[in-house]
Write an enzyme that holds these catalytic residues in place. Sequence first.
Site, PDB file in Angstrom:
ATOM      1  N   ASP A  31       0.859  -1.188   0.000  1.00 20.10           N
ATOM      2  CA  ASP A  31       0.000   0.000   0.000  1.00 20.10           C
ATOM      3  C   ASP A  31       0.894   1.237   0.000  1.00 20.10           C
ATOM      4  O   ASP A  31       1.719   1.419   0.903  1.00 20.10           O
ATOM      5  CB  ASP A  31      -0.892  -0.013   1.254  1.00 20.10           C
ATOM      6  N   GLU A 126      -2.540   0.391  -4.380  1.00 19.79           N
ATOM      7  CA  GLU A 126      -2.374  -0.810  -3.566  1.00 19.79           C
ATOM      8  C   GLU A 126      -2.609  -2.053  -4.402  1.00 19.79           C
ATOM      9  O   GLU A 126      -3.332  -2.042  -5.398  1.00 19.79           O
ATOM     10  CB  GLU A 126      -3.312  -0.803  -2.353  1.00 19.79           C
TER      11      GLU A 126
END
Length: 420
Positions: A31, A126
């Site tokens: 992420d 992500e």
Amino acid sequence: MGRSQSLPRGDGDPRFGPDADDTDCPILHVDMDAFFASVEVRRRPELRGKPVVVGGIGPRGVVSSASYEARRYGVRSAMPTARARALCPHAVYLPTDFGQYSAASRAVMQIFRDVTPLVEPLSLDEAFLDVSGARRLFGPPAEIARLIRRRVAEEQRLTCSVGVAPSKFVAKLGSTRAKPDGLLVVPVDRVLDFLHPLPVAALWGVGERSAETLRRMGLNTVGDLAEAPVGLLRRAVGDAAAQHLHELAWGRDPRRVTPEHAEKSIGAEVTFDVDVRDPGEIRRALLGLAEKVGVRLRRAGQVGRTVSLKVRLADFRTVSRSRTLSVPTDTAREIFDTAWALWTVLDTTEPIRLVGVRAEGLAAADRTPRQLTLGAPERGWREAEAAADAAAARFGRSVIGPASLLGRRDPRRDENPARP
């Protein structure tokens, strides 16, 4: 990223630190940290260390991303920009530039794919990775996570946080707890130790309302929920959700990383700072939105068969209209022509709060036959827009506005000269 404030960082706990046992932990969740804001800071190094907020900067704007310096003042994504300004008036507020974020995303995703073909993007910032087959080349999962973080930092001058775990659900929680700029490993025999102290809101599918319902029943943590009878959960959240949450609470998530994620539609919309009645202003907005949709279609290698128009009135009523084309398209000109035709048929005089344009029924452009319209030149708008894409990639899209790309002629004016 929205729950990071409720999950403390795991760096201080050696059970889940970067050197914890990663045996049987092939799933990574990577992420990017405050992605949009970080890309802006990369472009403007003088902003480093300052609170930066990216999103709609008008009175009705919404925050898309906030640097960690801005988050210290309580600024969060999805917050109204007006509220963010009240919390942090000295922050630097910037409009979104999806061209820049998409380019950075593609570069980051390529780093992931250099390690493993099993990459499942969830959004621009992500992705899940299955590194089972990459161990022989790159080492164990935690070492692969370090390699990815190092390459992202060196090649893209951005930071990311990585969770390493036996399953997708636990890996995603791990990356959240590692933020910002961290690495957390959840060993297979420590999954329940990791999960059960967390608040129930950490579970996928538990929103604010359901979390409050569960808390009223005395179920404050994931461990509380895991020990609760499934029948009790059914009465609180329904049959399907009860079984889903019960499985997650015991760390059971059998889903695999799925590399291919087909977009169902590509669109763009704009909320006006002040409600609009002027058809000319609506037309200019549709021009800009059609250009964005066309650019995103071509970047994705997609064409759309259906164009839809979304209109939100001042009283928040939303009206949608769509039209299916005889031949799929990725050209802004054709998308605009269709959206404007839908607008003229709508024929409303009420003030407008928001308009949106979307291409649906997507298919791969290289596998979709193109049919020339009778009387149309063999080379035309698509080639012109592709040339504009190339120029924008080199000089920036700001030098090529939607009016210059699409022309100023109203496609309906020939039929009705009174129209704007």
